[in-house]
Design a protein around this motif. Structure first.
Motif, PDB file in Angstrom:
ATOM      1  N   GLU A   4       0.928  -1.128  -0.052  1.00 23.41           N
ATOM      2  CA  GLU A   4      -0.009  -0.141  -0.023  1.00 23.41           C
ATOM      3  C   GLU A   4       0.979   1.224  -0.051  1.00 23.41           C
ATOM      4  O   GLU A   4       1.686   1.292   0.933  1.00 23.41           O
ATOM      5  CB  GLU A   4      -0.738   0.114   1.161  1.00 23.41           C
ATOM      6  N   VAL A   6       0.825   5.236   0.125  1.00 21.38           N
ATOM      7  CA  VAL A   6      -0.145   6.046   0.292  1.00 21.38           C
ATOM      8  C   VAL A   6       0.796   7.725   0.228  1.00 21.38           C
ATOM      9  O   VAL A   6       1.810   7.799   0.854  1.00 21.38           O
ATOM     10  CB  VAL A   6      -0.484   6.299   1.959  1.00 21.38           C
ATOM     11  N   ASP A  80      -3.217   6.535  -9.499  1.00 22.20           N
ATOM     12  CA  ASP A  80      -4.511   6.511  -8.644  1.00 22.20           C
ATOM     13  C   ASP A  80      -5.582   7.382  -9.391  1.00 22.20           C
ATOM     14  O   ASP A  80      -6.797   6.857  -9.405  1.00 22.20           O
ATOM     15  CB  ASP A  80      -4.337   6.885  -7.176  1.00 22.20           C
TER      16      ASP A  80
END
Length: 93
Positions: A4, A6, A80
């Motif tokens: 992940e 971020v 994203d």
């Protein structure tokens, strides 16, 4: 395995690296050894030059790493934005 990423955390890491680079540059500027006399003067001055050179290298590496981390965050954020639909939007099948 899922990793992940971020972007906000990467930007925070880039900020920490930037601050560390600035701090190292400040330390580098203070290690000249002027004011030490006698037989230790040249030794301290040489040590100060060595520390200044190492500090310059470290500051440069930290600045480069900050740039790399910020670029990775930009890339992930752009990816994203391209892959995920906006909130409330339907995904075509």
């Amino acid at each position: 395995m899922v990793i992940e990423v971020v972007p906000a955390r990467l930007y925070a890491l880039a900020g920490v690296l930037d601050a560390a680079s600035a701090r190292v540059a400040q330390v580098r500027a203070t290690g000249d050894g002027a004011g030490v006399g006698g037989p230790l003067g040249p030794v301290v001055a040489g040590f100060g030059e060595t520390v200044a050179a190492a500090g310059g290298c470290l500051a440069g590496e930290l600045a480069w790493l900050r740039s790399a981390v910020a670029t990775a965050a930009d890339s992930w954020q752009q990816l994203d934005g391209e892959l995920l639909p906006g909130r409330g939007a339907a995904v075509p099948r």
